[in-house]
Write a protein that holds these residues in place. Structure first.
Motif, PDB file in Angstrom:
ATOM      1  N   CYS A  11       0.837  -1.208   0.000  1.00  0.00           N
ATOM      2  CA  CYS A  11       0.000   0.000   0.000  1.00  0.00           C
ATOM      3  C   CYS A  11       0.872   1.258   0.000  1.00  0.00           C
ATOM      4  O   CYS A  11       1.508   1.570   1.013  1.00  0.00           O
ATOM      5  CB  CYS A  11      -0.908  -0.019   1.229  1.00  0.00           C
ATOM      6  N   PRO A  12       0.907   2.011  -1.098  1.00  0.00           N
ATOM      7  CA  PRO A  12       1.741   3.217  -1.125  1.00  0.00           C
ATOM      8  C   PRO A  12       1.293   4.278  -0.130  1.00  0.00           C
ATOM      9  O   PRO A  12       2.125   5.014   0.421  1.00  0.00           O
ATOM     10  CB  PRO A  12       1.616   3.705  -2.574  1.00  0.00           C
ATOM     11  N   TRP A  13      -0.017   4.368   0.117  1.00  0.00           N
ATOM     12  CA  TRP A  13      -0.479   5.366   1.081  1.00  0.00           C
ATOM     13  C   TRP A  13      -0.094   4.987   2.508  1.00  0.00           C
ATOM     14  O   TRP A  13       0.045   5.845   3.381  1.00  0.00           O
ATOM     15  CB  TRP A  13      -1.985   5.575   0.963  1.00  0.00           C
ATOM     16  N   CYS A  14       0.100   3.684   2.771  1.00  0.00           N
ATOM     17  CA  CYS A  14       0.604   3.257   4.082  1.00  0.00           C
ATOM     18  C   CYS A  14       2.045   3.732   4.262  1.00  0.00           C
ATOM     19  O   CYS A  14       2.445   4.173   5.342  1.00  0.00           O
ATOM     20  CB  CYS A  14       0.534   1.739   4.211  1.00  0.00           C
ATOM     21  N   ALA A  68      -2.365   5.216 -19.029  1.00  0.00           N
ATOM     22  CA  ALA A  68      -1.979   6.614 -18.777  1.00  0.00           C
ATOM     23  C   ALA A  68      -2.483   7.070 -17.407  1.00  0.00           C
ATOM     24  O   ALA A  68      -1.779   7.789 -16.674  1.00  0.00           O
ATOM     25  CB  ALA A  68      -2.523   7.520 -19.871  1.00  0.00           C
ATOM     26  N   GLN A  69      -3.721   6.660 -17.074  1.00  0.00           N
ATOM     27  CA  GLN A  69      -4.264   7.021 -15.766  1.00  0.00           C
ATOM     28  C   GLN A  69      -3.467   6.363 -14.642  1.00  0.00           C
ATOM     29  O   GLN A  69      -3.198   6.989 -13.607  1.00  0.00           O
ATOM     30  CB  GLN A  69      -5.738   6.605 -15.682  1.00  0.00           C
ATOM     31  N   ALA A  70      -3.111   5.097 -14.834  1.00  0.00           N
ATOM     32  CA  ALA A  70      -2.332   4.392 -13.822  1.00  0.00           C
ATOM     33  C   ALA A  70      -0.970   5.057 -13.627  1.00  0.00           C
ATOM     34  O   ALA A  70      -0.502   5.224 -12.493  1.00  0.00           O
ATOM     35  CB  ALA A  70      -2.162   2.930 -14.220  1.00  0.00           C
ATOM     36  N   GLU A  71      -0.349   5.443 -14.719  1.00  0.00           N
ATOM     37  CA  GLU A  71       0.953   6.099 -14.622  1.00  0.00           C
ATOM     38  C   GLU A  71       0.839   7.466 -13.955  1.00  0.00           C
ATOM     39  O   GLU A  71       1.710   7.864 -13.168  1.00  0.00           O
ATOM     40  CB  GLU A  71       1.569   6.225 -16.005  1.00  0.00           C
ATOM     41  N   ALA A  72      -0.246   8.183 -14.258  1.00  0.00           N
ATOM     42  CA  ALA A  72      -0.454   9.486 -13.618  1.00  0.00           C
ATOM     43  C   ALA A  72      -0.638   9.318 -12.113  1.00  0.00           C
ATOM     44  O   ALA A  72      -0.149  10.126 -11.310  1.00  0.00           O
ATOM     45  CB  ALA A  72      -1.661  10.187 -14.235  1.00  0.00           C
ATOM     46  N   GLY A  73      -1.352   8.264 -11.715  1.00  0.00           N
ATOM     47  CA  GLY A  73      -1.536   7.991 -10.287  1.00  0.00           C
ATOM     48  C   GLY A  73      -0.217   7.690  -9.596  1.00  0.00           C
ATOM     49  O   GLY A  73       0.037   8.163  -8.477  1.00  0.00           O
ATOM     50  N   GLU A  74       0.623   6.917 -10.260  1.00  0.00           N
ATOM     51  CA  GLU A  74       1.936   6.622  -9.694  1.00  0.00           C
ATOM     52  C   GLU A  74       2.801   7.880  -9.605  1.00  0.00           C
ATOM     53  O   GLU A  74       3.550   8.073  -8.641  1.00  0.00           O
ATOM     54  CB  GLU A  74       2.633   5.557 -10.533  1.00  0.00           C
ATOM     55  N   ASP A  75       2.703   8.745 -10.595  1.00  0.00           N
ATOM     56  CA  ASP A  75       3.455  10.001 -10.558  1.00  0.00           C
ATOM     57  C   ASP A  75       3.014  10.855  -9.369  1.00  0.00           C
ATOM     58  O   ASP A  75       3.837  11.490  -8.691  1.00  0.00           O
ATOM     59  CB  ASP A  75       3.269  10.773 -11.862  1.00  0.00           C
ATOM     60  N   ASN A  76       1.708  10.886  -9.124  1.00  0.00           N
ATOM     61  CA  ASN A  76       1.194  11.648  -7.990  1.00  0.00           C
ATOM     62  C   ASN A  76       1.702  11.072  -6.668  1.00  0.00           C
ATOM     63  O   ASN A  76       2.107  11.817  -5.761  1.00  0.00           O
ATOM     64  CB  ASN A  76      -0.333  11.642  -7.994  1.00  0.00           C
ATOM     65  N   LEU A  77       1.709   9.747  -6.587  1.00  0.00           N
ATOM     66  CA  LEU A  77       2.230   9.122  -5.373  1.00  0.00           C
ATOM     67  C   LEU A  77       3.709   9.434  -5.185  1.00  0.00           C
ATOM     68  O   LEU A  77       4.179   9.645  -4.065  1.00  0.00           O
ATOM     69  CB  LEU A  77       2.004   7.609  -5.435  1.00  0.00           C
ATOM     70  N   GLY A  78       4.440   9.469  -6.292  1.00  0.00           N
ATOM     71  CA  GLY A  78       5.842   9.826  -6.208  1.00  0.00           C
ATOM     72  C   GLY A  78       6.037  11.226  -5.652  1.00  0.00           C
ATOM     73  O   GLY A  78       6.937  11.471  -4.836  1.00  0.00           O
ATOM     74  N   ARG A 123      10.884   0.279   2.059  1.00  0.00           N
ATOM     75  CA  ARG A 123      11.883   0.875   1.170  1.00  0.00           C
ATOM     76  C   ARG A 123      12.225  -0.080   0.021  1.00  0.00           C
ATOM     77  O   ARG A 123      12.357   0.341  -1.130  1.00  0.00           O
ATOM     78  CB  ARG A 123      13.146   1.238   1.953  1.00  0.00           C
ATOM     79  N   ALA A 124      12.331  -1.370   0.342  1.00  0.00           N
ATOM     80  CA  ALA A 124      12.644  -2.343  -0.699  1.00  0.00           C
ATOM     81  C   ALA A 124      11.543  -2.394  -1.748  1.00  0.00           C
ATOM     82  O   ALA A 124      11.812  -2.497  -2.953  1.00  0.00           O
ATOM     83  CB  ALA A 124      12.851  -3.718  -0.076  1.00  0.00           C
ATOM     84  N   ASN A 125      10.288  -2.309  -1.304  1.00  0.00           N
ATOM     85  CA  ASN A 125       9.169  -2.406  -2.248  1.00  0.00           C
ATOM     86  C   ASN A 125       8.990  -1.144  -3.068  1.00  0.00           C
ATOM     87  O   ASN A 125       8.731  -1.222  -4.278  1.00  0.00           O
ATOM     88  CB  ASN A 125       7.878  -2.717  -1.487  1.00  0.00           C
ATOM     89  N   PRO A 183      -3.902   3.060   5.237  1.00  0.00           N
ATOM     90  CA  PRO A 183      -3.588   2.840   6.644  1.00  0.00           C
ATOM     91  C   PRO A 183      -4.749   3.191   7.566  1.00  0.00           C
ATOM     92  O   PRO A 183      -5.575   4.051   7.250  1.00  0.00           O
ATOM     93  CB  PRO A 183      -2.405   3.775   6.892  1.00  0.00           C
ATOM     94  N   PHE A 184      -4.782   2.507   8.699  1.00  0.00           N
ATOM     95  CA  PHE A 184      -5.822   2.719   9.693  1.00  0.00           C
ATOM     96  C   PHE A 184      -5.141   2.800  11.056  1.00  0.00           C
ATOM     97  O   PHE A 184      -4.480   1.854  11.474  1.00  0.00           O
ATOM     98  CB  PHE A 184      -6.831   1.574   9.655  1.00  0.00           C
ATOM     99  N   PHE A 185      -5.281   3.944  11.711  1.00  0.00           N
ATOM    100  CA  PHE A 185      -4.601   4.208  12.979  1.00  0.00           C
ATOM    101  C   PHE A 185      -5.618   4.187  14.116  1.00  0.00           C
ATOM    102  O   PHE A 185      -6.669   4.831  14.032  1.00  0.00           O
ATOM    103  CB  PHE A 185      -3.928   5.582  12.957  1.00  0.00           C
ATOM    104  N   VAL A 186      -5.309   3.475  15.182  1.00  0.00           N
ATOM    105  CA  VAL A 186      -6.193   3.403  16.347  1.00  0.00           C
ATOM    106  C   VAL A 186      -5.389   3.810  17.569  1.00  0.00           C
ATOM    107  O   VAL A 186      -4.358   3.206  17.884  1.00  0.00           O
ATOM    108  CB  VAL A 186      -6.775   1.992  16.530  1.00  0.00           C
ATOM    109  N   LEU A 187      -5.853   4.845  18.250  1.00  0.00           N
ATOM    110  CA  LEU A 187      -5.155   5.388  19.406  1.00  0.00           C
ATOM    111  C   LEU A 187      -5.878   4.982  20.681  1.00  0.00           C
ATOM    112  O   LEU A 187      -7.031   5.386  20.916  1.00  0.00           O
ATOM    113  CB  LEU A 187      -5.064   6.919  19.327  1.00  0.00           C
ATOM    114  N   ASP A 188      -5.218   4.153  21.478  1.00  0.00           N
ATOM    115  CA  ASP A 188      -5.752   3.692  22.756  1.00  0.00           C
ATOM    116  C   ASP A 188      -7.150   3.075  22.639  1.00  0.00           C
ATOM    117  O   ASP A 188      -7.940   3.147  23.570  1.00  0.00           O
ATOM    118  CB  ASP A 188      -5.774   4.837  23.777  1.00  0.00           C
ATOM    119  N   ARG A 189      -7.457   2.511  21.501  1.00  0.00           N
ATOM    120  CA  ARG A 189      -8.761   1.897  21.229  1.00  0.00           C
ATOM    121  C   ARG A 189      -9.922   2.871  21.512  1.00  0.00           C
ATOM    122  O   ARG A 189     -11.043   2.461  21.796  1.00  0.00           O
ATOM    123  CB  ARG A 189      -8.943   0.621  22.063  1.00  0.00           C
TER     124      ARG A 189
END
Length: 258
Positions: A11-14, A68-78, A123-125, A183-189
Motif C-alpha cells: 500500500c503506497p499510502w501506508c 496513462a491514468q495508472a501512470e499518472a496515479g503513480e506520478d502523484n504518489l511519487g 523501502r525495498a518495495n 492505513p488505519f490508525f487506532v489510538l488507545d482503542r
C-alpha cells in the motif's frame, strides 16, 4: 498510550502515511510514552505467492483505468512520497502477495525488531529495483539487515503456518473495528484515523487521545449547610451517610461512571 497501525507493504499510502504519522509523533511532547504497534492487513488476501505482476498492469486490470491514468496515479504518489522525504520508484515496481511479509513482521515483533523490518520492507518495495515478492532469499536478507537471525527468518518462511494465525487475527480485528482500507490508525482503542492524513491531523489525534487519559478533574459544588466539604451527598466503601447524622444507611457502595 498505544497506537496501533493497520497497514500493508503493498500500500503506497501506508508508506506515506507512516512517514506523516512519525513526523507528528516526533514533535509530540509525550512521544516517549507512546507505544506503536504495527498490525497486519492484506489488500489482496488469498493471492497466490507466485502471482506477481507489474504495478501498472495490476492497476489497469483491477480498477479498469487506462495505462496513462495508472501512470499518472503513480506520478502523484511519487510527488506525495517526495514531500514526505521518501524515495519512490514510479515505474518498474511489482505487486504480489504480502502474507509472508506480515508473518515475518510478527516474528520480528516478538524479537523487538518490527519497526526496523517494516522500514526495510517498505523501502525495498517502493524504492529499490529488486522485487520483494516471491523471493524468500530477498526477505531473509532484509530480516538480517533488520537485526534478526537470518536462519530463524528462513525457518519462518519455510513453514506456512508460522505466525499465520497472528496475521489473520489482526485482519479480523481490523474488520471488527470497521476498517475497510489502510492505513488505519487506532489510538488507545478510543480514537481512529483513516488514511494517510496530513501530519497536523495526527498531531490533533495524539493530543486528543493523550488528554483523554488525564486524571479526572473534579467539579466542586457549593458547600451544603453545616458541611465543610463539596456539598454533594455520596456513598463510600462503608455505605451512604445519612445527612446530618454522620451515620450510614447500609445501602452499600456506588461506583463512578465514566
Amino acid at each position: 498510550m498505544r497506537v496501533e497501525i493497520w497497514s500493508d507493504i503493498a500500500c503506497p499510502w501506508c508508506y506515506v502515511g507512516k512517514a506523516r504519522f512519525e513526523k507528528a509523533l516526533a514533535a509530540f511532547p509525550h512521544r516517549d510514552q507512546v507505544e506503536v504497534v504495527h498490525r497486519s492487513f492484506e489488500l489482496d488476501p488469498g493471492r497466490a505467492k507466485d502471482d506477481v505482476q507489474p504495478v501498472i498492469a495490476m492497476l489497469t486490470r483491477k480498477y479498469g483505468m487506462s495505462e496513462a491514468q495508472a501512470e499518472a496515479g503513480e506520478d502523484n504518489l511519487g510527488t506525495q512520497a517526495a514531500a514526505a522525504g521518501l524515495p519512490y520508484r514510479t515505474r518498474g515496481r511489482d505487486h504480489g502477495s504480502t502474507f509472508d511479509m506480515h508473518r515475518l513482521l510478527h516474528f520480528a515483533r516478538e524479537r523487538g525488531r518490527q519497526a526496523e523490518l517494516l522500514d526495510l520492507l517498505y523501502r525495498a518495495n517502493f524504492a529499490e529495483e529488486r522485487s520483494v515478492f516471491d523471493d524468500d532469499g530477498r526477505l531473509v536478507e532484509l530480516a538480517g539487515a533488520a537485526g534478526l537471525d537470518a536462519d530463524a527468518a528462513r525457518e519462518v518462511l519455510a513453514d506456512p503456518a508460522a505466525y499465520a494465525d497472528e496475521v489473520r487475527a489482526d485482519e479480523r480485528e481490523a474488520a471488527r473495528l470497521g476498517a475497510n482500507g489502510v492505513p488505519f490508525f487506532v489510538l488507545d482503542r478510543a480514537y481512529g484515523v483513516s488514511g494517510a492524513q496530513p501530519a497536523e491531523v495526527f498531531t490533533q489525534a495524539l493530543t486528543q487521545a493523550w488528554q483523554a487519559r488525564a486524571p479526572l478533574a473534579m467539579v466542586q459544588g457549593a458547600p451544603a449547610a453545616g458541611d465543610g466539604g463539596d456539598g454533594g451527598d455520596a456513598c463510600g466503601p462503608d455505605g451512604c451517610a445519612v445527612p446530618g447524622t454522620g451515620e450510614h444507611d447500609g445501602r452499600g457502595t456506588a461506583g463512578a461512571a465514566q
